[in-house]
Design an enzyme around this catalytic site. Sequence first.
Site, short mmCIF file in Angstrom:
data_model
loop_
_atom_site.label_atom_id
_atom_site.label_comp_id
_atom_site.label_asym_id
_atom_site.label_seq_id
_atom_site.Cartn_x
_atom_site.Cartn_y
_atom_site.Cartn_z
N VAL A 280 3.98 3.14 -9.19
CA VAL A 280 4.10 3.85 -10.48
C VAL A 280 4.26 5.37 -10.30
O VAL A 280 4.00 6.13 -11.23
CB VAL A 280 2.92 3.52 -11.44
N ASP B 284 0.24 0.04 -7.47
CA ASP B 284 0.02 1.15 -6.54
C ASP B 284 0.10 2.48 -7.30
O ASP B 284 1.17 2.88 -7.75
CB ASP B 284 1.08 1.13 -5.43
N TYR C 117 -0.30 10.99 -8.98
CA TYR C 117 0.68 10.50 -9.97
C TYR C 117 0.23 10.76 -11.41
O TYR C 117 0.98 10.54 -12.34
CB TYR C 117 0.96 8.99 -9.81
N LYS D 196 -5.19 6.63 -4.27
CA LYS D 196 -5.12 7.45 -3.04
C LYS D 196 -5.85 8.78 -3.19
O LYS D 196 -5.90 9.35 -4.27
CB LYS D 196 -3.65 7.73 -2.68
N HIS E 151 -3.86 9.83 1.30
CA HIS E 151 -2.45 9.95 0.89
C HIS E 151 -1.59 10.61 1.97
O HIS E 151 -0.49 10.15 2.26
CB HIS E 151 -2.37 10.74 -0.43
N ASN F 132 1.35 7.81 5.34
CA ASN F 132 2.09 8.91 5.99
C ASN F 132 1.43 9.37 7.29
O ASN F 132 1.56 10.53 7.67
CB ASN F 132 2.20 10.11 5.02
N SER G 43 8.85 3.67 -1.23
CA SER G 43 10.27 3.99 -1.49
C SER G 43 11.18 2.93 -0.86
O SER G 43 12.18 3.27 -0.19
CB SER G 43 10.64 5.39 -0.99
N PRO G 44 10.87 1.65 -1.07
CA PRO G 44 11.65 0.58 -0.42
C PRO G 44 13.07 0.49 -0.97
O PRO G 44 13.94 -0.11 -0.34
CB PRO G 44 10.86 -0.69 -0.76
N LYS H 50 9.26 0.66 -7.31
CA LYS H 50 8.93 1.24 -8.63
C LYS H 50 10.08 1.01 -9.60
O LYS H 50 11.24 1.17 -9.24
CB LYS H 50 8.69 2.75 -8.46
N SER H 51 9.75 0.64 -10.81
CA SER H 51 10.73 0.75 -11.89
C SER H 51 9.98 0.94 -13.19
O SER H 51 8.87 0.45 -13.36
CB SER H 51 11.62 -0.50 -11.99
N GLU I 182 13.43 -8.34 -12.15
CA GLU I 182 14.42 -8.56 -11.07
C GLU I 182 13.79 -8.33 -9.68
O GLU I 182 14.00 -9.12 -8.76
CB GLU I 182 15.58 -7.57 -11.28
N1 LIG Z 1 2.25 7.21 -0.15
C1 LIG Z 1 3.23 8.02 -0.48
O1 LIG Z 1 3.31 9.17 -0.03
C2 LIG Z 1 4.29 7.54 -1.43
C3 LIG Z 1 5.46 8.31 -1.61
C4 LIG Z 1 6.44 7.80 -2.49
C5 LIG Z 1 6.22 6.59 -3.13
N2 LIG Z 1 5.06 5.90 -2.96
C6 LIG Z 1 4.79 4.62 -3.67
O2 LIG Z 1 5.91 3.74 -3.51
C7 LIG Z 1 6.41 3.39 -4.79
C8 LIG Z 1 7.91 3.12 -4.73
O3 LIG Z 1 8.61 4.22 -4.19
P1 LIG Z 1 9.48 5.23 -5.08
O4 LIG Z 1 8.95 5.29 -6.46
O5 LIG Z 1 9.54 6.50 -4.31
O6 LIG Z 1 10.93 4.67 -5.07
P2 LIG Z 1 11.68 3.24 -4.97
O7 LIG Z 1 10.80 2.12 -5.36
O8 LIG Z 1 12.34 3.21 -3.63
O9 LIG Z 1 12.85 3.43 -6.01
C9 LIG Z 1 12.62 3.64 -7.37
C10 LIG Z 1 13.96 3.98 -8.01
O10 LIG Z 1 14.82 2.86 -8.00
C11 LIG Z 1 15.18 2.51 -9.33
N3 LIG Z 1 15.17 1.04 -9.42
C12 LIG Z 1 14.10 0.21 -9.37
N4 LIG Z 1 14.48 -1.08 -9.41
C13 LIG Z 1 15.82 -1.07 -9.52
C14 LIG Z 1 16.76 -2.09 -9.62
N5 LIG Z 1 16.42 -3.38 -9.61
N6 LIG Z 1 18.08 -1.75 -9.72
C15 LIG Z 1 18.46 -0.44 -9.71
N7 LIG Z 1 17.60 0.58 -9.62
C16 LIG Z 1 16.27 0.27 -9.51
C17 LIG Z 1 14.14 3.14 -10.22
O11 LIG Z 1 14.67 3.46 -11.49
P3 LIG Z 1 13.92 3.08 -12.88
O12 LIG Z 1 12.47 3.40 -12.74
O13 LIG Z 1 14.64 3.95 -13.85
O14 LIG Z 1 14.18 1.62 -13.09
C18 LIG Z 1 13.80 4.42 -9.46
O15 LIG Z 1 14.77 5.41 -9.71
C19 LIG Z 1 6.01 4.58 -5.65
O16 LIG Z 1 6.12 4.31 -7.02
C20 LIG Z 1 4.61 4.83 -5.17
O17 LIG Z 1 3.73 3.88 -5.71
C21 LIG Z 1 4.10 6.35 -2.10
#
Ligand SMILES: NC(=O)c1ccc[n+]([C@@H]2O[C@H](COP(=O)([O-])OP(=O)(O)OC[C@H]3O[C@@H](n4cnc5c(N)ncnc54)[C@H](OP(=O)(O)O)[C@@H]3O)[C@@H](O)[C@H]2O)c1
Length: 269
Positions: free
Chosen positions: A32, A57, A62, A87, A118, A148, A196-197, A238-239, A247
């Site tokens: 989120v 998560d 956040y 975190k 974190h 990290n 950020s998968p 995240k979405s 999906e």
């Molecule tokens: N520990 C750390 O330092 C750290 C750092 C970064 C992230 N995280 C965690 O990891 C989670 C996921 O990483 P993230 O938020 O960086 O990015 P992410 O999950 O790699 O990507 C999210 C992006 O993809 C889009 N998206 C999601 N599903 C989709 C789909 N089926 N089709 C097309 N686009 C799609 C989302 O848009 P919409 O939301 O507009 O759908 C958003 O722009 C975070 O939310 C957080 O919980 C942890």
Amino acid sequence: MGEDKISDQNLSIDSKITLNNDAKMPRLGLGVYQIPPGKSTEQAVTWALHAGYRHIDTAKYYRNEQSVGKAIRASKIPRKDVWVTTKLWLTDQIGTEKAFETSLSKLGLDYTDLYLVHFPVPGLVKRTWKTMEKLYEGGKCKAIGVSNHNVAQMKDIMSVANVPIMVNQVRCSPFHFDREIYDFCQKEGIAFEAYSPLTQGKQLGNAFVQQIANHYGKTPAQILIRWALQKNMIVIPKSAHQERIVENADVYDFELSPRDMKVLDGLSE
Ligand SMILES: NC(=O)c1ccc[n+]([C@@H]2O[C@H](COP(=O)([O-])OP(=O)(O)OC[C@H]3O[C@@H](n4cnc5c(N)ncnc54)[C@H](OP(=O)(O)O)[C@@H]3O)[C@@H](O)[C@H]2O)c1
């Protein structure tokens, strides 16, 4: 619902991974980060729980812990059935106990399932871990881990740890895959969690990923999530959109072939 949708029986990936303290952590969760606190986060968490996710998560950073807790309580799903990770922020590594209590109180929960450091703070890595151990022993977080942290930092912790690192959450996708950290975690029994998968959306149009997606009749996002699951990772896409949340959980009805896994592995080089 829920439990059935992300089920244990599909194509040889258990819906939960057993951590080194025997806790069972759902492999797929909703991240989120960057979802605004308030209605947007509440809605996203509600949609996710409805779609069968049982793992959220969040992080102090956040600013949406309160909304996460609110949506979980409103769902009426028993607390024990939802995994909540939060975190410890960088600047709270002096004053960790207080930061943890504040997170708990924002979440409105008696315990978190997982509490992660974190980011490492140079010079404080071992000390912070000793405080994390105290929190774990206090029983209000059911598992502890890091995020990290590189191999040297994990080794530092291990040199003083009484409680093992249970999880390391790091940025990971086929486009950004740190094999050294991954191999170390696999070898040491530390669960590897991919953040950020979906490359924050940046590589979803990549031609190789699109081609593989077409072949399986799935979407690029589903291919990246499935890649992580087949590599024994925990994965937290995240979405903020309901249809994408649904999906992203629909990844248990196909299996990437060894050849396609290799193609995806090659994208980080
Ligand atoms: N520990 C750390 O330092 C750290 C750092 C970064 C992230 N995280 C965690 O990891 C989670 C996921 O990483 P993230 O938020 O960086 O990015 P992410 O999950 O790699 O990507 C999210 C992006 O993809 C889009 N998206 C999601 N599903 C989709 C789909 N089926 N089709 C097309 N686009 C799609 C989302 O848009 P919409 O939301 O507009 O759908 C958003 O722009 C975070 O939310 C957080 O919980 C942890």
